[in-house]
Design a protein around this motif. Structure first.
Motif, PDB file in Angstrom:
ATOM      1  N   GLY A   1     -13.582 -38.912 -49.166  1.00 32.33           N
ATOM      2  CA  GLY A   1     -14.972 -38.672 -49.538  1.00 32.33           C
ATOM      3  C   GLY A   1     -15.186 -38.720 -51.036  1.00 32.33           C
ATOM      4  O   GLY A   1     -16.180 -39.294 -51.518  1.00 32.33           O
ATOM      5  N   LEU A   2     -14.289 -38.137 -51.798  1.00 31.38           N
ATOM      6  CA  LEU A   2     -14.409 -38.164 -53.257  1.00 31.38           C
ATOM      7  C   LEU A   2     -14.315 -39.589 -53.785  1.00 31.38           C
ATOM      8  O   LEU A   2     -15.060 -39.979 -54.699  1.00 31.38           O
ATOM      9  N   THR A   3     -13.417 -40.375 -53.195  1.00 37.28           N
ATOM     10  CA  THR A   3     -13.266 -41.765 -53.625  1.00 37.28           C
ATOM     11  C   THR A   3     -14.512 -42.578 -53.276  1.00 37.28           C
ATOM     12  O   THR A   3     -14.970 -43.409 -54.081  1.00 37.28           O
ATOM     13  N   ALA A   4     -15.063 -42.353 -52.085  1.00 35.70           N
ATOM     14  CA  ALA A   4     -16.271 -43.069 -51.680  1.00 35.70           C
ATOM     15  C   ALA A   4     -17.432 -42.753 -52.621  1.00 35.70           C
ATOM     16  O   ALA A   4     -18.194 -43.653 -53.008  1.00 35.70           O
ATOM     17  N   SER A   5     -17.579 -41.496 -53.005  1.00 32.91           N
ATOM     18  CA  SER A   5     -18.651 -41.127 -53.927  1.00 32.91           C
ATOM     19  C   SER A   5     -18.441 -41.758 -55.293  1.00 32.91           C
ATOM     20  O   SER A   5     -19.401 -42.184 -55.938  1.00 32.91           O
ATOM     21  N   ALA A   6     -17.202 -41.808 -55.743  1.00 33.03           N
ATOM     22  CA  ALA A   6     -16.932 -42.436 -57.039  1.00 33.03           C
ATOM     23  C   ALA A   6     -17.393 -43.887 -57.037  1.00 33.03           C
ATOM     24  O   ALA A   6     -17.992 -44.369 -58.007  1.00 33.03           O
ATOM     25  N   ALA A   7     -17.137 -44.594 -55.932  1.00 38.14           N
ATOM     26  CA  ALA A   7     -17.549 -45.993 -55.835  1.00 38.14           C
ATOM     27  C   ALA A   7     -19.071 -46.121 -55.844  1.00 38.14           C
ATOM     28  O   ALA A   7     -19.639 -46.954 -56.564  1.00 38.14           O
ATOM     29  N   ALA A   8     -19.737 -45.294 -55.041  1.00 38.13           N
ATOM     30  CA  ALA A   8     -21.194 -45.371 -54.961  1.00 38.13           C
ATOM     31  C   ALA A   8     -21.856 -44.953 -56.268  1.00 38.13           C
ATOM     32  O   ALA A   8     -22.839 -45.562 -56.716  1.00 38.13           O
ATOM     33  N   LEU A   9     -21.326 -43.927 -56.915  1.00 35.96           N
ATOM     34  CA  LEU A   9     -21.922 -43.440 -58.163  1.00 35.96           C
ATOM     35  C   LEU A   9     -21.679 -44.399 -59.323  1.00 35.96           C
ATOM     36  O   LEU A   9     -22.403 -44.358 -60.319  1.00 35.96           O
TER      37      LEU A   9
ATOM     38  N   ALA B   1     -22.388 -39.915 -69.242  1.00 36.97           N
ATOM     39  CA  ALA B   1     -21.903 -38.725 -68.538  1.00 36.97           C
ATOM     40  C   ALA B   1     -21.542 -39.076 -67.100  1.00 36.97           C
ATOM     41  O   ALA B   1     -20.563 -38.556 -66.542  1.00 36.97           O
ATOM     42  N   GLY B   2     -22.313 -39.964 -66.484  1.00 41.97           N
ATOM     43  CA  GLY B   2     -22.048 -40.359 -65.111  1.00 41.97           C
ATOM     44  C   GLY B   2     -20.749 -41.122 -64.948  1.00 41.97           C
ATOM     45  O   GLY B   2     -20.001 -40.884 -63.988  1.00 41.97           O
ATOM     46  N   TYR B   3     -20.474 -42.020 -65.861  1.00 37.45           N
ATOM     47  CA  TYR B   3     -19.228 -42.779 -65.743  1.00 37.45           C
ATOM     48  C   TYR B   3     -17.998 -41.891 -65.974  1.00 37.45           C
ATOM     49  O   TYR B   3     -16.952 -42.106 -65.354  1.00 37.45           O
ATOM     50  N   ILE B   4     -18.132 -40.904 -66.836  1.00 32.29           N
ATOM     51  CA  ILE B   4     -17.028 -39.948 -66.983  1.00 32.29           C
ATOM     52  C   ILE B   4     -16.861 -39.154 -65.698  1.00 32.29           C
ATOM     53  O   ILE B   4     -15.740 -38.866 -65.259  1.00 32.29           O
ATOM     54  N   THR B   5     -17.981 -38.795 -65.055  1.00 31.06           N
ATOM     55  CA  THR B   5     -17.931 -38.098 -63.767  1.00 31.06           C
ATOM     56  C   THR B   5     -17.192 -38.924 -62.727  1.00 31.06           C
ATOM     57  O   THR B   5     -16.377 -38.400 -61.955  1.00 31.06           O
ATOM     58  N   VAL B   6     -17.455 -40.219 -62.679  1.00 27.23           N
ATOM     59  CA  VAL B   6     -16.767 -41.110 -61.740  1.00 27.23           C
ATOM     60  C   VAL B   6     -15.262 -41.060 -61.979  1.00 27.23           C
ATOM     61  O   VAL B   6     -14.467 -40.955 -61.029  1.00 27.23           O
ATOM     62  N   ALA B   7     -14.860 -41.125 -63.233  1.00 25.69           N
ATOM     63  CA  ALA B   7     -13.434 -41.062 -63.550  1.00 25.69           C
ATOM     64  C   ALA B   7     -12.830 -39.732 -63.095  1.00 25.69           C
ATOM     65  O   ALA B   7     -11.725 -39.700 -62.525  1.00 25.69           O
ATOM     66  N   LEU B   8     -13.540 -38.645 -63.313  1.00 28.85           N
ATOM     67  CA  LEU B   8     -13.047 -37.325 -62.912  1.00 28.85           C
ATOM     68  C   LEU B   8     -12.952 -37.202 -61.394  1.00 28.85           C
ATOM     69  O   LEU B   8     -12.025 -36.564 -60.876  1.00 28.85           O
ATOM     70  N   LEU B   9     -13.895 -37.803 -60.672  1.00 32.28           N
ATOM     71  CA  LEU B   9     -13.820 -37.781 -59.209  1.00 32.28           C
ATOM     72  C   LEU B   9     -12.571 -38.514 -58.717  1.00 32.28           C
ATOM     73  O   LEU B   9     -11.893 -38.047 -57.791  1.00 32.28           O
ATOM     74  N   LEU B  10     -12.260 -39.643 -59.321  1.00 28.72           N
ATOM     75  CA  LEU B  10     -11.079 -40.393 -58.909  1.00 28.72           C
ATOM     76  C   LEU B  10      -9.795 -39.638 -59.242  1.00 28.72           C
ATOM     77  O   LEU B  10      -8.836 -39.636 -58.455  1.00 28.72           O
ATOM     78  N   ILE B  11      -9.767 -38.986 -60.388  1.00 30.23           N
ATOM     79  CA  ILE B  11      -8.587 -38.185 -60.758  1.00 30.23           C
ATOM     80  C   ILE B  11      -8.430 -37.016 -59.796  1.00 30.23           C
ATOM     81  O   ILE B  11      -7.316 -36.690 -59.361  1.00 30.23           O
TER      82      ILE B  11
ATOM     83  N   PRO C   1      -7.240 -28.371 -60.082  1.00 27.39           N
ATOM     84  CA  PRO C   1      -8.620 -28.350 -59.574  1.00 27.39           C
ATOM     85  C   PRO C   1      -9.677 -28.247 -60.675  1.00 27.39           C
ATOM     86  O   PRO C   1     -10.864 -28.519 -60.411  1.00 27.39           O
ATOM     87  N   LEU C   2      -9.285 -27.882 -61.893  1.00 31.55           N
ATOM     88  CA  LEU C   2     -10.261 -27.816 -62.976  1.00 31.55           C
ATOM     89  C   LEU C   2     -10.890 -29.176 -63.263  1.00 31.55           C
ATOM     90  O   LEU C   2     -12.011 -29.259 -63.762  1.00 31.55           O
ATOM     91  N   VAL C   3     -10.164 -30.245 -62.935  1.00 28.74           N
ATOM     92  CA  VAL C   3     -10.738 -31.585 -63.093  1.00 28.74           C
ATOM     93  C   VAL C   3     -11.925 -31.742 -62.150  1.00 28.74           C
ATOM     94  O   VAL C   3     -12.964 -32.306 -62.501  1.00 28.74           O
ATOM     95  N   GLY C   4     -11.788 -31.240 -60.928  1.00 27.40           N
ATOM     96  CA  GLY C   4     -12.891 -31.284 -59.977  1.00 27.40           C
ATOM     97  C   GLY C   4     -14.070 -30.446 -60.424  1.00 27.40           C
ATOM     98  O   GLY C   4     -15.235 -30.837 -60.258  1.00 27.40           O
ATOM     99  N   ALA C   5     -13.783 -29.269 -61.004  1.00 26.24           N
ATOM    100  CA  ALA C   5     -14.860 -28.437 -61.524  1.00 26.24           C
ATOM    101  C   ALA C   5     -15.597 -29.142 -62.657  1.00 26.24           C
ATOM    102  O   ALA C   5     -16.835 -29.096 -62.745  1.00 26.24           O
ATOM    103  N   ALA C   6     -14.842 -29.834 -63.510  1.00 33.76           N
ATOM    104  CA  ALA C   6     -15.461 -30.584 -64.599  1.00 33.76           C
ATOM    105  C   ALA C   6     -16.328 -31.714 -64.065  1.00 33.76           C
ATOM    106  O   ALA C   6     -17.402 -32.005 -64.595  1.00 33.76           O
ATOM    107  N   ALA C   7     -15.873 -32.355 -62.974  1.00 37.57           N
ATOM    108  CA  ALA C   7     -16.672 -33.411 -62.353  1.00 37.57           C
ATOM    109  C   ALA C   7     -17.989 -32.861 -61.843  1.00 37.57           C
ATOM    110  O   ALA C   7     -19.041 -33.500 -61.968  1.00 37.57           O
TER     111      ALA C   7
END
Length: 234
Positions: A111-119, A76-86, A26-32
């Motif tokens: 929901g996390l996947t949908a946000s990654a796509a939109a972001l 920073a946003g594109y790294i966030t997208v990657a973290l959301l998918l992970i 879950p630390l990946v989610g916290a980092a996102a």
């Protein structure tokens, strides 16, 4: 105290045994959540970033947009997208098999996947602003009106995309308060952070409010899953 781990080992039949270990995925989610908050809020391209004494953005001021901030927000946003998918993939692997009867658990990863796509679009427009804005490497590719369109896309672009996370937060609250597979305090925090944007939707029709509360929700919730006592990560 030790427990028997009720989850299958590597997807095979049979059951793992041994002392409980803390779940660190879950630390990946916290980092996102942390990085998403920086990309969306700290590096936002809003009117207060401009030399503007009024409440109205005009086309003549588009040249004052800071392309360096736009570039940093994009990265920073594109790294966030990657973290959301992970995070979504880790949730499917570690959580969904443990609660096979929970529809809410599957809503979370969706929901996390949908946000990654939109972001991807939301933060991508930040990158476009960094390229085509005044001072960018291709600032002559579009005239002032074209640059202004990119600014308008950035007004809510990186905020609207957090709607999928808002839906995931509601599902986590359901799991916590109804199904009792997540610590209840996480459910109440999520309910409060979901209620604020939803109230804004109803009262003012502001679409970007999830981008304000959802990075905070991700940071708090996934830290709570790592260091707390939720059933899904025990």
């Amino acid at each position: 105290m030790t427990y028997t781990d009720p989850s299958p080992v590597d997807g095979r039949t049979g059951w793992g045994e041994g002392p409980v270990r803390r779940a660190y995925w879950p630390l990946v989610g916290a980092a996102a959540g942390l990085l998403g908050g920086i990309a969306t809020l700290a590096l936002d391209l809003h009117l207060s970033d401009l030399n503007n004494d009024t409440d109205t953005m005009t086309i003549d001021q588009v040249g004052e947009v800071n392309v360096t901030i736009a570039r940093l927000s994009f990265l920073a946003g594109y790294i966030t997208v990657a973290l959301l998918l992970i995070t979504a993939a880790a949730w499917r692997r570690h959580v969904e098999p443990r609660v096979p009867g929970s529809t809410a658990a599957r809503v979370v990863s969706g929901g996390l996947t949908a946000s990654a796509a939109a972001l991807t679009l939301g933060y991508g427009w930040k990158g476009a602003m960094a390229i085509y804005g005044d001072g960018g490497p291709e600032d002559t590719a579009f005239d002032q009106q074209g640059q202004y369109i990119y600014f308008m896309l950035n007004d809510f672009g990186s905020f609207i995309g957090w709607l999928g996370v808002l839906i995931a937060a509601g599902a986590v609250s359901w799991m916590a308060l109804r199904e009792r597979t997540i610590s209840r305090w996480i459910g109440w925090v999520g309910a409060a952070l979901v209620a604020l944007p939803v109230a804004g939707f109803i009262i003012m029709s502001v679409p970007g409010l999830p981008g304000i509360t959802m990075p905070v929700w991700m940071l708090v919730t996934f830290l709570g899953l790592t260091f707390g006592k939720s059933t899904i990560t025990r």
